[in-house]
Design a protein around this motif. Structure first.
Motif, PDB file in Angstrom:
ATOM      1  N   THR A 174      47.922  41.741  29.655  1.00  0.00           N
ATOM      2  CA  THR A 174      47.637  41.885  27.939  1.00  0.00           C
ATOM      3  C   THR A 174      46.342  41.027  27.917  1.00  0.00           C
ATOM      4  O   THR A 174      44.962  41.193  27.740  1.00  0.00           O
ATOM      5  CB  THR A 174      48.513  41.890  27.427  1.00  0.00           C
ATOM      6  OG1 THR A 174      49.227  43.116  26.215  1.00  0.00           O
ATOM      7  CG2 THR A 174      47.623  42.273  25.258  1.00  0.00           C
ATOM      8  N   ASN A 175      47.064  39.565  28.402  1.00  0.00           N
ATOM      9  CA  ASN A 175      45.403  38.469  28.353  1.00  0.00           C
ATOM     10  C   ASN A 175      44.835  39.397  30.180  1.00  0.00           C
ATOM     11  O   ASN A 175      42.933  39.030  29.919  1.00  0.00           O
ATOM     12  CB  ASN A 175      46.686  37.782  29.138  1.00  0.00           C
ATOM     13  CG  ASN A 175      46.544  36.564  27.794  1.00  0.00           C
ATOM     14  OD1 ASN A 175      46.437  37.209  27.199  1.00  0.00           O
ATOM     15  ND2 ASN A 175      47.281  35.907  28.019  1.00  0.00           N
ATOM     16  N   PHE A 176      45.371  39.949  31.054  1.00  0.00           N
ATOM     17  CA  PHE A 176      43.960  40.574  31.943  1.00  0.00           C
ATOM     18  C   PHE A 176      42.999  41.415  31.899  1.00  0.00           C
ATOM     19  O   PHE A 176      42.353  41.800  31.564  1.00  0.00           O
ATOM     20  CB  PHE A 176      45.309  40.501  33.260  1.00  0.00           C
ATOM     21  CG  PHE A 176      44.455  41.530  33.844  1.00  0.00           C
ATOM     22  CD1 PHE A 176      43.687  41.233  34.894  1.00  0.00           C
ATOM     23  CD2 PHE A 176      44.563  43.482  34.034  1.00  0.00           C
ATOM     24  CE1 PHE A 176      42.646  41.884  35.563  1.00  0.00           C
ATOM     25  CE2 PHE A 176      44.128  43.031  35.329  1.00  0.00           C
ATOM     26  CZ  PHE A 176      43.042  43.049  36.393  1.00  0.00           C
ATOM     27  N   LEU A 177      44.192  41.824  31.025  1.00  0.00           N
ATOM     28  CA  LEU A 177      43.266  43.383  30.199  1.00  0.00           C
ATOM     29  C   LEU A 177      42.073  43.326  29.256  1.00  0.00           C
ATOM     30  O   LEU A 177      41.091  43.895  29.289  1.00  0.00           O
ATOM     31  CB  LEU A 177      44.201  44.634  29.653  1.00  0.00           C
ATOM     32  CG  LEU A 177      45.382  45.528  30.444  1.00  0.00           C
ATOM     33  CD1 LEU A 177      46.242  46.210  30.014  1.00  0.00           C
ATOM     34  CD2 LEU A 177      43.994  46.175  32.038  1.00  0.00           C
ATOM     35  N   PHE A 178      42.187  42.801  28.862  1.00  0.00           N
ATOM     36  CA  PHE A 178      41.109  40.936  27.004  1.00  0.00           C
ATOM     37  C   PHE A 178      40.706  40.938  27.939  1.00  0.00           C
ATOM     38  O   PHE A 178      38.958  41.523  28.304  1.00  0.00           O
ATOM     39  CB  PHE A 178      42.038  40.726  26.526  1.00  0.00           C
ATOM     40  CG  PHE A 178      41.750  41.287  24.566  1.00  0.00           C
ATOM     41  CD1 PHE A 178      41.216  42.094  24.974  1.00  0.00           C
ATOM     42  CD2 PHE A 178      43.339  41.338  25.085  1.00  0.00           C
ATOM     43  CE1 PHE A 178      41.685  42.165  22.934  1.00  0.00           C
ATOM     44  CE2 PHE A 178      44.353  41.972  23.629  1.00  0.00           C
ATOM     45  CZ  PHE A 178      42.721  42.081  22.686  1.00  0.00           C
ATOM     46  N   ALA A 179      40.410  39.701  29.006  1.00  0.00           N
ATOM     47  CA  ALA A 179      39.586  39.503  30.744  1.00  0.00           C
ATOM     48  C   ALA A 179      38.657  39.847  30.841  1.00  0.00           C
ATOM     49  O   ALA A 179      37.647  40.046  31.343  1.00  0.00           O
ATOM     50  CB  ALA A 179      40.051  38.499  31.132  1.00  0.00           C
ATOM     51  N   LYS A 180      39.442  41.761  31.137  1.00  0.00           N
ATOM     52  CA  LYS A 180      38.650  42.740  32.223  1.00  0.00           C
ATOM     53  C   LYS A 180      38.446  43.336  31.733  1.00  0.00           C
ATOM     54  O   LYS A 180      37.453  44.716  31.401  1.00  0.00           O
ATOM     55  CB  LYS A 180      39.611  43.846  33.087  1.00  0.00           C
ATOM     56  CG  LYS A 180      39.522  42.962  34.031  1.00  0.00           C
ATOM     57  CD  LYS A 180      38.882  42.911  34.871  1.00  0.00           C
ATOM     58  CE  LYS A 180      39.240  42.375  36.267  1.00  0.00           C
ATOM     59  NZ  LYS A 180      38.114  42.118  37.707  1.00  0.00           N
ATOM     60  N   ASN A 181      37.748  43.500  30.038  1.00  0.00           N
ATOM     61  CA  ASN A 181      37.697  43.569  28.895  1.00  0.00           C
ATOM     62  C   ASN A 181      37.950  45.603  28.522  1.00  0.00           C
ATOM     63  O   ASN A 181      37.152  46.450  28.171  1.00  0.00           O
ATOM     64  CB  ASN A 181      35.771  44.539  28.368  1.00  0.00           C
ATOM     65  CG  ASN A 181      34.701  44.588  27.710  1.00  0.00           C
ATOM     66  OD1 ASN A 181      35.675  44.759  26.662  1.00  0.00           O
ATOM     67  ND2 ASN A 181      33.547  45.247  27.934  1.00  0.00           N
ATOM     68  N   LYS A 182      39.102  45.545  29.219  1.00  0.00           N
ATOM     69  CA  LYS A 182      39.695  47.449  28.866  1.00  0.00           C
ATOM     70  C   LYS A 182      40.268  47.729  28.395  1.00  0.00           C
ATOM     71  O   LYS A 182      41.766  48.525  28.403  1.00  0.00           O
ATOM     72  CB  LYS A 182      40.390  47.221  30.646  1.00  0.00           C
ATOM     73  CG  LYS A 182      39.321  47.063  31.309  1.00  0.00           C
ATOM     74  CD  LYS A 182      38.087  48.201  32.168  1.00  0.00           C
ATOM     75  CE  LYS A 182      37.383  48.371  33.089  1.00  0.00           C
ATOM     76  NZ  LYS A 182      36.478  47.393  32.731  1.00  0.00           N
TER      77      LYS A 182
END
Length: 113
Positions: A48-56
């Motif tokens: 979830t953190n990664f997807l937020f950081a990638k705006n996805k």
């Protein structure tokens, strides 16, 4: 110019959820440990953190839905969906990934997990 075809160039704003960085590729591992039967909560937090950081995150939570094939967003959406599906399945152990390989969208994978 004779002999040269003109191609339409489309640029996507870096703040757009449709933006993919040139260094992104589907088989990148973006979590410390792949998803197993025993680490879902930790894996979910990292992914979830990664997807937020990638705006996805909007692609997996269903906020951004698949457009009609005639819509201008269709191809950018398909590219992002393919990329995110790759990120998700790369971050799973094989037996979990095997159950997800026929999902059409990243949202289907996310909801199934």
């Amino acid at each position: 110019m004779a002999g040269k075809e003109h191609q339409k160039t489309t640029t996507i704003d870096h703040d757009s959820p449709y933006y993919l960085h040139p260094s992104d590729f589907p088989k990148q591992l973006h979590v410390n440990d792949v998803l197993t039967d025993n680490n879902f909560v930790d894996w979910l937090q990292e992914m979830t953190n990664f997807l937020f950081a990638k705006n996805k995150i909007d692609f997996v939570d269903g906020t951004i839905t698949k457009p009609e094939s005639t819509a201008p967003e269709y191809k950018p959406w398909m590219r992002c969906n393919a990329m995110i599906k790759g990120w998700l399945t790369t971050a799973m152990e094989k037996n979990i990934c095997d159950n997800m390989k026929y999902a059409a969208t990243a949202t289907e994978i996310w909801l199934d997990l």
